[in-house]
Structures are given as C-alpha cells and as structure tokens.
Design an enzyme around this catalytic site. Structure first.
Site, PDB file in Angstrom:
ATOM      1  N   LYS A 140      -0.531  -2.797  -3.382  1.00 28.85           N
ATOM      2  CA  LYS A 140      -1.901  -3.308  -3.317  1.00 28.85           C
ATOM      3  C   LYS A 140      -2.852  -2.213  -2.877  1.00 28.85           C
ATOM      4  CE  LYS A 140      -0.147  -7.657  -1.383  1.00 28.85           C
ATOM      5  NZ  LYS A 140      -0.076  -8.465  -0.158  1.00 28.85           N
ATOM      6  N   LYS A 164       3.920   0.642  10.287  1.00 36.73           N
ATOM      7  CA  LYS A 164       2.617   0.009  10.512  1.00 36.73           C
ATOM      8  C   LYS A 164       1.946   0.566  11.756  1.00 36.73           C
ATOM      9  CE  LYS A 164       3.057  -4.266   7.951  1.00 36.73           C
ATOM     10  NZ  LYS A 164       3.039  -5.738   8.001  1.00 36.73           N
ATOM     11  N   LYS A 183       6.160   3.102  -5.659  1.00 34.92           N
ATOM     12  CA  LYS A 183       6.193   1.671  -5.906  1.00 34.92           C
ATOM     13  C   LYS A 183       4.766   1.169  -6.163  1.00 34.92           C
ATOM     14  CE  LYS A 183       7.397  -2.247  -3.053  1.00 34.92           C
ATOM     15  NZ  LYS A 183       7.954  -2.736  -1.809  1.00 34.92           N
TER      16      LYS A 183
END
Ligand code: TRP
Length: 344
Positions: free
Chosen positions: A204, A118, A201
């Site tokens: 979103k 992140k 994967k």
C-alpha cells in the site's frame, strides 16, 4: 446458517482497516478465505483496535472500517455462512488481551520482527500498544477456539507466540484454549510483486501509484498500470523469479486471476510478446475485479444493510467469545459474577 457446527473446525482471519487494499491483499489473502467457508466454521474480523497502534484520523478510520468490511463481503465472504464483525464491537477482545498480556514475556515481544520494523518506521510513536499488538492478536484467535488461522508468511511469528501463550496457560489452568495452527497461504498467488519494482512485494505504501493495483481501481486504470509494468529486455516469457521478476509476476497474476496452472500460462504465452502478456493479465484481473467493484458499490450505497450485517456478526461473535471469557476468568480466580449468565 452461521451457527457453529460442532463437526467443523474453526478458521479465523483478520485484516487491519488501514489504507486501501491492493490486489496483493486480494490474491495473497482475502480470496483464499472464501473456499474455507465450505469446510470450516469461519470468522472474519476487521481489526480496528490493532489499527490504533499507529495514529489514525478518526473520520478516516470510521470510513475505512466500513470499507474493509464491504470488501470482505464483495469478495465473497457470505454473512450467512461466516461471522463477519468489527473487533472493537466485541469487548472480549480487549479484555482477554489484558489477561493474556500477563502470559507474554517482554523478551518474547521484543523479538517480534514486525514490532522491530514498525518501531523503526514510527520512531516518534513507539507506544505500548505497538509492543503488545501480538497479544491482542492472540486474544482474537483464542477467543473462538480457533483451529486454523489463514495468514501470510509475515504473521507466522505472531502465530507461534499465540500458540506459546495458549500452551502456557493450558499447562497452568487446564485445557481451556484450542492451540491454533497457521495456514500459510499457497506460494505463488501469495506473492504479488510491485509492478514498478518487481523485486519488492506489492504494498500500500510504495511511492508510485503505478506500483500497485487497488481492488477498487477502475478497469481503465488497471489496464494502464499493467501496460506500464516494468519487465526486462530479454523478450522471453517464462517463470524465473530471480532473473525475470516482472514477467514472472505477470504470469503469476494471470494464473491467480484465471485459475490456470503455470503450464497453461506457458502454453498460452511463451511464443508471444510482453504486450500481450500485459494486456491479457490486465483483462484477467479486471474480470475478477468487476463483480467485486459492483458488489462493493452496492454495500457502500446501502450502509444500512452493511451495518445490520456487522451488528449481527458482532452479536454472534460476542456470544461465542463470552463463553471462553467466563472460563478463562474462572480459571484465573476472577469473579465471574453476573456475566456468567449474561449470554445464557
Ligand atoms: N496482524 C495481522 C496482520 O497484520 C492482522 C491480525 C490481527 C490477524 N488479528 C488477527 C490475522 C487474527 C489473523 C488472525 O496481517
């Protein structure tokens, strides 16, 4: 009854109210929470404080918190059997996070791969909250004497840190925290792949809308996305994650949506064409999503009912959290003062 039954172990899980949920979140996580209600004393939390580690639009956050709670209920979390609540409504989470931050070492937090990821992706806002995120997660878990935490593989490292913090504290002050175990979601169902890029994967954030199926997509959209799913030119239907990621993903989803085994999937599809696999997978997914979409609409159309459920959940959670808070504060030498009596 949502009363904590003394003979049941506590299971707790949570998700962040950031963005709409995909069927990856459904089959990989939330759906696995439902059967736990039969065997555990269950708590399910919307972790809005965690969402603040990335800048959010207030109006949108307000909406997404309610939407995620409505999804929990729509998928089958039963507020009569589980405590369903919003993290920020139970102030003990933030309080315990502060206390626990004095038991987490900088070096440990620096090693967290989610933090490193992140920090890379949000270079202009590597705030201290992003760094101490796992401590808040530890507080979420340790506040309720949690035994098991159903999470995806990607959260294992955070769970390990939670355990280390609990053990460290207990060694110094006595056995106050239950040391939790991760309950890693079953393989297969947990790994829903991107429909356009099945090596990845489902997430979103993929650029193409076609890459992901949202829990709230309408039936026609779901069908369209599956029809356009990327497969291969081999023309064989079998489970082969490395060689045929797209086909394997469709088979896996069909199994997750129908509850059938891999053998049954092969029996059903192996002599057919990709077209049938795509359409029937879409139909199976729609059969799961239909009642969820309906119940979701019901909750969003009556925010009063949703609010009452969440208020009650927060009340139940707070009573339980406060008991641990008082013990922790007392153990550390902090005055407990009036709060020792507040919740009786
Ligand atoms: N970090 C978790 C995730 O990103 C969310 C989370 C926060 C959580 N607190 C938790 C999960 C407590 C389980 C238990 O998925």
């Amino acid at each position: 009854m949502t009363k904590a039954s003394p003979d049941r172990q506590v299971a707790l899980s949570a998700a962040q109210p950031t963005g709409q949920l995909t069927i990856g979140n459904l089959f990989g996580a939330i759906q696995n929470w439902i059967p736990l209600q039969d065997h555990y004393d269950t708590l399910y939390c919307v972790v809005d404080l965690h969402a603040l580690t990335v800048r959010q639009d207030p109006q949108q956050l307000r909406q997404r918190i309610l939407e995620l709670a409505a999804i929990y209920l729509a998928v089958g979390i039963d507020p009569e059997r589980s405590v369903v609540f919003i993290q920020s409504q139970v102030h003990q989470h933030a309080e315990l996070a502060w206390l626990l931050s004095t038991f987490a070492q900088l070096g440990e937090l620096e090693r967290m791969t989610q933090f490193k990821d992140k920090a890379q992706r949000h270079r202009l806002n590597v705030n201290a909250g992003l760094f101490t995120y796992p401590v808040l997660m530890a507080a979420d878990i340790l506040l309720y004497g949690t035994h098991v935490v159903p999470v995806g593989e990607d959260q294992k490292q955070h769970l390990e840190l939670t355990r280390d913090i609990a053990i460290r504290f207990n060694n110094l002050y006595g056995p106050i925290f239950q040391v939790p175990e991760p309950m890693i979601q079953a393989q297969g169902a947990a790994r829903v792949r991107d429909l356009q890029n099945p090596e990845k994967k489902m997430s979103k954030s993929a650029e193409s809308e076609l890459a992901r199926v949202m829990i709230l997509d309408d039936a026609a959209t779901v069908l369209k996305k599956f029809k356009k799913a990327v497969t291969d030119s081999l023309g064989v239907i079998r489970f082969d994650e490395a060689g045929q990621a797209g086909v394997t993903n469709l088979l896996t989803l069909w199994c997750a949506a129908t509850g059938n085994s891999r053998e049954a999937a092969l029996d059903h599809f192996s002599h057919h064409q990709y077209g049938k696999l795509k359409v029937e997978t879409a139909e199976a997914v729609n059969a799961v999503l239909d009642p969820i979409r309906q119940r979701y609409r019901h909750f969003m159309e009556d925010p009063g009912e949703l609010q009452r459920i969440l208020d009650r959940g927060a009340g139940q959670a707070a009573i339980r959290a406060e008991k641990i808070m008082v013990r922790v504060m007392d153990a550390l030498g902090l005055p407990v003062g009036l709060r020792g009596h507040r919740h009786g």
